[in-house]
Structures are given as structure tokens and as C-alpha cells.
Scaffold this active site. Structure first.
Site, PDB file in Angstrom:
ATOM      1  N   CYS A   2       0.878  -1.170   0.000  1.00  0.00           N
ATOM      2  CA  CYS A   2       0.000   0.000   0.000  1.00  0.00           C
ATOM      3  C   CYS A   2       0.911   1.214   0.000  1.00  0.00           C
ATOM      4  O   CYS A   2       1.595   1.484   0.994  1.00  0.00           O
ATOM      5  CB  CYS A   2      -0.912   0.005   1.223  1.00  0.00           C
ATOM      6  SG  CYS A   2      -1.955   1.490   1.329  1.00  0.00           S
ATOM      7  N   GLU A 103      -4.053   1.435  -6.165  1.00  0.00           N
ATOM      8  CA  GLU A 103      -3.105   0.463  -6.694  1.00  0.00           C
ATOM      9  C   GLU A 103      -3.039   0.655  -8.206  1.00  0.00           C
ATOM     10  O   GLU A 103      -3.949   1.230  -8.812  1.00  0.00           O
ATOM     11  CB  GLU A 103      -3.512  -0.977  -6.361  1.00  0.00           C
ATOM     12  CG  GLU A 103      -3.277  -1.389  -4.919  1.00  0.00           C
ATOM     13  CD  GLU A 103      -1.814  -1.413  -4.511  1.00  0.00           C
ATOM     14  OE1 GLU A 103      -0.936  -1.238  -5.396  1.00  0.00           O
ATOM     15  OE2 GLU A 103      -1.542  -1.591  -3.319  1.00  0.00           O
TER      16      GLU A 103
END
Length: 227
Positions: A2, A103
Site C-alpha cells: 500500500c 493500486e
């Protein structure tokens, strides 16, 4: 991993949802990057306290603060084994507040960014660890986001995802008296994909210099939700 997330909800709404005390202001963030300050919740004196911490954990024993750039994430599977995270996992756990994360999917020669949120649109809490590092300029509080195996929604984009803790797990995660490693690791699960959604966003988000609302706007009206 992340490496970028968002927190656009106003402070009062966050306090009502997560029940914490915080002294300070909070501006909407549309593209939070490593090395920047993030809003965390820790347990202090029997209450939840909000604190701004630098994203990128610096272990208390580190000789150089720059190690934090390599410590933005901690793998759930080995969190109790790694020297950088083992001590914090036992005693210094935190919640890191967010309402979405990004992402990138590789498509031929480019990477296409996607934003992931809960279907409800509500804010949520990543499972995190924190440390206090005593440097030449005084104490520095830093944190890291724990990641786990991606759920079926995220897996086509990336094989890892941040651990999102459901509200009923917050109390145990924050409790510094709780040091049962196996139980704590059992909390670090992939969030149910049917409760999440994703959509493509503009390449504007690729640069951490861009922290504007356009970073979270869909590039089209089609939202790709969990099945």
C-alpha cells in the site's frame, strides 16, 4: 503493498465513528504518500487519542531516520519475526484512518491507477504499528501499514492489500495489554471483496505532488464492484 491512500472525511465525522480525542485541524487528503503525516489512533491512558505520525516506520534502535522510507508496509505473515516490527507489534499498535487507497495495474507499457473504497463510502481503519524514535532534533513518531494477501477484487491488480480492520476488532488491536501474537495475527485478514468496490482514476494521482480532488474522480462512470 500500500503506497498511496486518501482521507477526505471531515474530522467531526471521523471522531463520531472512531471515538477518539484529537487536538488539531484536519484537511482533506486526496493523495497521501510515504514520508507524509497521516492521522493515526493510539490507546493512551484508557482512551483513544488521535495523532499525526510520519508514514514510514523508524525503529527505536535505528541509527538513521532514512530507514523509514523502506518501512511503509509490514507483511502480516512475518510481522512477529522481523526485528523492525516485532517490538511494535507487541506494544505499539495503531489504527491509520483512510477512506480509500490506490493500486496500479500494468497494461502494456503503462500503469493504470485504480482507487479502492468500501461500497458504503464510509471511512475505515488500516491495521498499523507505530514507533517513537529519539533523534538529534527530538522525538519522531512514525508508523507503518500492515498488508496481507489480496482479496479477489484486488488480486488482478496487485497480490497484496492493506489490512482493513472491522470496527469490532479495533479495541483488541489497540489494547497494549494484549500480547498474544497468534491471536493478533488472526485479525490480519483480507477484507471481504463483496464489501468493496474499485474504479479507475486519472494518471494525475501518479505524482505525490498532486493532492487535489481530481485524484479521486472516476475516469468514467463505470464502477467495478466486488461480486
Amino acid at each position: 503493498m500500500c503506497g498511496r491512500f486518501t482521507l477526505t472525511v471531515d474530522l467531526l465525522a471521523l471522531q463520531e465513528r472512531f471515538h477518539f480525542r484529537y487536538e488539531g485541524s484536519l484537511a482533506p487528503r486526496f493523495n497521501i504518500a510515504p514520508g507524509q503525516d497521516v492521522l493515526t489512533i493510539v490507546a493512551e491512558g484508557g482512551e483513544r487519542v488521535g495523532k499525526m505520525m510520519c508514514w514510514g516506520l523508524v525503529p527505536f534502535w535505528a541509527k538513521d531516520v532514512r530507514i523509514g522510507a523502506k518501512m511503509i508496509n509490514a507483511r502480516a505473515e512475518t510481522i512477529d519475526e522481523k526485528a523492525s516490527f516485532r517490538h511494535a507489534f507487541k506494544r505499539r499498535r495503531c489504527l491509520i484512518l483512510a477512506d480509500g487507497f490506490f493500486e496500479w495495474k500494468k497494461e502494456r507499457t503503462k500503469k493504470v491507477p485504480y482507487r479502492f473504497t468500501l461500497k458504503t463510502g464510509e471511512p475505515f481503519a488500516f491495521a498499523g504499528l507505530w514507533e517513537r524514535w529519539d533523534g538529534p532534533s527530538g522525538p519522531l513518531e512514525t508508523c507503518t501499514i500492515i498488508t496481507t494477501r489480496a482479496n479477489e477484487l484486488i488480486a488482478p491488480i496487485h497480490d497484496r492489500m492493506p489490512v482493513i480492520l472491522p470496527p469490532e476488532r479495533h479495541e483488541d488491536w489497540l489494547d497494549p495489554r494484549l500480547d498474544d501474537s497468534e491471536y493478533l495475527k488472526s485479525l490480519l485478514l483480507s477484507y471481504p471483496q463483496e464489501q468493496m468496490q474499485m474504479y479507475e482514476v486519472a494518471p494525475l494521482v501518479n505524482s505525490p505532488k498532486n493532492d487535489v480532488s481530481a485524484c479521486i474522480e472516476p475516469v468514467n462512470s463505470r464502477s467495478m464492484e466486488g461480486m
